[in-house]
Design a protein around this motif. Sequence first.
Motif, PDB file in Angstrom:
ATOM      1  N   GLY A   1     -61.113  52.355 -17.869  1.00  0.00           N
ATOM      2  CA  GLY A   1     -60.839  51.002 -17.391  1.00  0.00           C
ATOM      3  C   GLY A   1     -61.233  49.918 -18.377  1.00  0.00           C
ATOM      4  O   GLY A   1     -60.906  48.745 -18.190  1.00  0.00           O
ATOM      5  N   ARG A   2     -61.926  50.314 -19.453  1.00  0.00           N
ATOM      6  CA  ARG A   2     -62.360  49.325 -20.444  1.00  0.00           C
ATOM      7  C   ARG A   2     -61.581  49.404 -21.753  1.00  0.00           C
ATOM      8  O   ARG A   2     -61.794  48.580 -22.646  1.00  0.00           O
ATOM      9  CB  ARG A   2     -63.855  49.512 -20.740  1.00  0.00           C
ATOM     10  CG  ARG A   2     -64.762  49.293 -19.541  1.00  0.00           C
ATOM     11  CD  ARG A   2     -66.234  49.468 -19.904  1.00  0.00           C
ATOM     12  NE  ARG A   2     -66.518  50.813 -20.361  1.00  0.00           N
ATOM     13  CZ  ARG A   2     -66.768  51.850 -19.580  1.00  0.00           C
ATOM     14  NH1 ARG A   2     -66.729  51.706 -18.261  1.00  0.00           N
ATOM     15  NH2 ARG A   2     -67.031  53.038 -20.081  1.00  0.00           N
ATOM     16  N   GLU A   3     -60.690  50.387 -21.855  1.00  0.00           N
ATOM     17  CA  GLU A   3     -59.985  50.594 -23.125  1.00  0.00           C
ATOM     18  C   GLU A   3     -59.221  49.353 -23.575  1.00  0.00           C
ATOM     19  O   GLU A   3     -59.342  48.908 -24.728  1.00  0.00           O
ATOM     20  CB  GLU A   3     -59.020  51.780 -23.005  1.00  0.00           C
ATOM     21  CG  GLU A   3     -59.685  53.138 -22.996  1.00  0.00           C
ATOM     22  CD  GLU A   3     -60.226  53.548 -21.635  1.00  0.00           C
ATOM     23  OE1 GLU A   3     -60.764  54.663 -21.519  1.00  0.00           O
ATOM     24  OE2 GLU A   3     -60.095  52.741 -20.676  1.00  0.00           O
ATOM     25  N   PHE A   4     -58.430  48.771 -22.681  1.00  0.00           N
ATOM     26  CA  PHE A   4     -57.578  47.654 -23.094  1.00  0.00           C
ATOM     27  C   PHE A   4     -58.390  46.372 -23.312  1.00  0.00           C
ATOM     28  O   PHE A   4     -58.026  45.529 -24.126  1.00  0.00           O
ATOM     29  CB  PHE A   4     -56.459  47.454 -22.069  1.00  0.00           C
ATOM     30  CG  PHE A   4     -55.554  48.642 -21.963  1.00  0.00           C
ATOM     31  CD1 PHE A   4     -54.736  49.006 -23.021  1.00  0.00           C
ATOM     32  CD2 PHE A   4     -55.542  49.427 -20.821  1.00  0.00           C
ATOM     33  CE1 PHE A   4     -53.911  50.122 -22.940  1.00  0.00           C
ATOM     34  CE2 PHE A   4     -54.729  50.542 -20.729  1.00  0.00           C
ATOM     35  CZ  PHE A   4     -53.911  50.900 -21.790  1.00  0.00           C
ATOM     36  N   THR A   5     -59.494  46.246 -22.602  1.00  0.00           N
ATOM     37  CA  THR A   5     -60.382  45.103 -22.837  1.00  0.00           C
ATOM     38  C   THR A   5     -60.927  45.150 -24.260  1.00  0.00           C
ATOM     39  O   THR A   5     -60.924  44.141 -24.980  1.00  0.00           O
ATOM     40  CB  THR A   5     -61.550  45.121 -21.838  1.00  0.00           C
ATOM     41  OG1 THR A   5     -61.025  45.011 -20.517  1.00  0.00           O
ATOM     42  CG2 THR A   5     -62.510  43.965 -22.105  1.00  0.00           C
ATOM     43  N   TYR A   6     -61.383  46.323 -24.674  1.00  0.00           N
ATOM     44  CA  TYR A   6     -61.936  46.457 -26.023  1.00  0.00           C
ATOM     45  C   TYR A   6     -60.847  46.341 -27.094  1.00  0.00           C
ATOM     46  O   TYR A   6     -61.087  45.780 -28.168  1.00  0.00           O
ATOM     47  CB  TYR A   6     -62.670  47.786 -26.156  1.00  0.00           C
ATOM     48  CG  TYR A   6     -63.946  47.881 -25.346  1.00  0.00           C
ATOM     49  CD1 TYR A   6     -64.620  46.740 -24.933  1.00  0.00           C
ATOM     50  CD2 TYR A   6     -64.469  49.122 -24.989  1.00  0.00           C
ATOM     51  CE1 TYR A   6     -65.782  46.827 -24.184  1.00  0.00           C
ATOM     52  CE2 TYR A   6     -65.637  49.216 -24.242  1.00  0.00           C
ATOM     53  CZ  TYR A   6     -66.293  48.059 -23.839  1.00  0.00           C
ATOM     54  OH  TYR A   6     -67.445  48.147 -23.101  1.00  0.00           O
ATOM     55  N   MET A   7     -59.671  46.867 -26.798  1.00  0.00           N
ATOM     56  CA  MET A   7     -58.571  46.735 -27.759  1.00  0.00           C
ATOM     57  C   MET A   7     -58.205  45.264 -27.952  1.00  0.00           C
ATOM     58  O   MET A   7     -57.932  44.821 -29.080  1.00  0.00           O
ATOM     59  CB  MET A   7     -57.369  47.541 -27.281  1.00  0.00           C
ATOM     60  CG  MET A   7     -57.599  49.053 -27.331  1.00  0.00           C
ATOM     61  SD  MET A   7     -56.381  49.998 -26.401  1.00  0.00           S
ATOM     62  CE  MET A   7     -54.938  49.801 -27.428  1.00  0.00           C
ATOM     63  N   GLU A   8     -58.213  44.496 -26.859  1.00  0.00           N
ATOM     64  CA  GLU A   8     -57.940  43.059 -26.974  1.00  0.00           C
ATOM     65  C   GLU A   8     -59.031  42.366 -27.790  1.00  0.00           C
ATOM     66  O   GLU A   8     -58.749  41.478 -28.597  1.00  0.00           O
ATOM     67  CB  GLU A   8     -57.846  42.436 -25.587  1.00  0.00           C
ATOM     68  CG  GLU A   8     -57.475  40.958 -25.626  1.00  0.00           C
ATOM     69  CD  GLU A   8     -57.337  40.355 -24.244  1.00  0.00           C
ATOM     70  OE1 GLU A   8     -56.945  39.166 -24.161  1.00  0.00           O
ATOM     71  OE2 GLU A   8     -57.637  41.035 -23.243  1.00  0.00           O
ATOM     72  N   GLU A   9     -60.294  42.787 -27.588  1.00  0.00           N
ATOM     73  CA  GLU A   9     -61.382  42.222 -28.391  1.00  0.00           C
ATOM     74  C   GLU A   9     -61.146  42.476 -29.876  1.00  0.00           C
ATOM     75  O   GLU A   9     -61.397  41.601 -30.717  1.00  0.00           O
ATOM     76  CB  GLU A   9     -62.716  42.832 -27.971  1.00  0.00           C
ATOM     77  CG  GLU A   9     -63.265  42.311 -26.659  1.00  0.00           C
ATOM     78  CD  GLU A   9     -64.640  42.895 -26.361  1.00  0.00           C
ATOM     79  OE1 GLU A   9     -65.352  43.279 -27.329  1.00  0.00           O
ATOM     80  OE2 GLU A   9     -65.002  42.986 -25.172  1.00  0.00           O
ATOM     81  N   ALA A  10     -60.690  43.685 -30.201  1.00  0.00           N
ATOM     82  CA  ALA A  10     -60.430  44.013 -31.597  1.00  0.00           C
ATOM     83  C   ALA A  10     -59.322  43.132 -32.171  1.00  0.00           C
ATOM     84  O   ALA A  10     -59.410  42.662 -33.315  1.00  0.00           O
ATOM     85  CB  ALA A  10     -60.053  45.487 -31.731  1.00  0.00           C
ATOM     86  N   VAL A  11     -58.281  42.894 -31.376  1.00  0.00           N
ATOM     87  CA  VAL A  11     -57.194  42.034 -31.834  1.00  0.00           C
ATOM     88  C   VAL A  11     -57.699  40.610 -32.060  1.00  0.00           C
ATOM     89  O   VAL A  11     -57.390  39.976 -33.075  1.00  0.00           O
ATOM     90  CB  VAL A  11     -56.046  42.042 -30.806  1.00  0.00           C
ATOM     91  CG1 VAL A  11     -54.998  40.995 -31.180  1.00  0.00           C
ATOM     92  CG2 VAL A  11     -55.412  43.428 -30.725  1.00  0.00           C
TER      93      VAL A  11
END
Length: 376
Positions: free
Chosen positions: A11-21
């Motif tokens: 559930g946190r994968e896309f949150t962290y991917m957005e942080e990376a972007v």
Amino acid sequence: MIPFNKPYLTGREFTYMEEAVRAAQLSGNGRFTQRCQRWLQQRIDARRVLLTQSCTAAIEMAALLADLQPGDEVIMPSFTFVSTANAFVLRGARPVFVDVRPDTLNIDAQLIEAAITSRTRAIVPVHYAGVGCDMEAIVDIARRHDLIVIEDAAQALGSSLNGRPLGSFGALAALSFHETKNVMSGEGGALLINDERFIARAEILWEKGTDRVRFHRGEVSRYTWVDVGSSYLPSEITAAFLWAQLESADEITAGRLASWNAYYAGSADLPFLRRPVVPPTCVHNAHMFYLLVPPSLDRADLLATLNARGVNAVSHYVPLHSAPAGVRFGRVASTMPVTDDCSARLVRLPLWMGMDARVHQTVLDTLHEVVAAQAL
């Protein structure tokens, strides 16, 4: 259909991917890469960890670090994935195939010494299904013959032997974060470096043969090409996804163990099928649940019937020594009765994080019915 594998999201994968972007550092070796590497280094007690695009890439880096020359030999099991051998064939080395044990399906340490020649340079044990090889014996053989141990720990994150994490025994080791692994990032891997002699060169190979890692640490004023290498590091998007998985690694392992234990208990009354063997010295991560069907049952028919009834059970490796490329590039050190036998009889059941008791029971009920019908 109950799938063989079903990727689990925390559930946190896309949150962290957005942080990376948003951090505008997508090409790799950013803060998520560093987090993942520190986590793995601390969990496995490795001297250095480098994330890679795949476990295949990590093993290829290990082959480069071993400084293999054409004609050198590397001892490994035949019952493994092709990447275990390919990495060394790419360096001109010859895989030397040794049979596996009948209990764990890991390389038989008692057969290794007889396979050693003047050209042997390394031993590559593979921890099948996350169950540890006899690493004390293997490391002792390597020490006495001045060989490098490179652990293929693709399936073994979270597993241990005598309280010590798998991946910490060899000079080098490789992990996989492929979609089918417990902790995953679609594709991905890691090189574990336990011998400090390899750290400096590994960082160069990892960054395309340049000293860019030293540049980022402020040790040189600019980076340049200093050795062979390739683009082995993953993107920061992949690392961000992986970080969400590593944060939940213990939870994922516990969930898979619950499913593994349910299968183990529920298949106890199938006397024709042999269940996995986990030695008391090993703690495994429930990467896989498999059964060995007796010769009296037709495995192909068993698999076809299970799949027709909605249970996506599968077989596993075609032994490398019998594969066309294995015949061409490899050498068989001994007869392979256990490898040939288990590869012809092994059936893997669906196993993924999030399976519930209803799914376990459906798989077990279907298995019982199909086996009973075949045994008539």
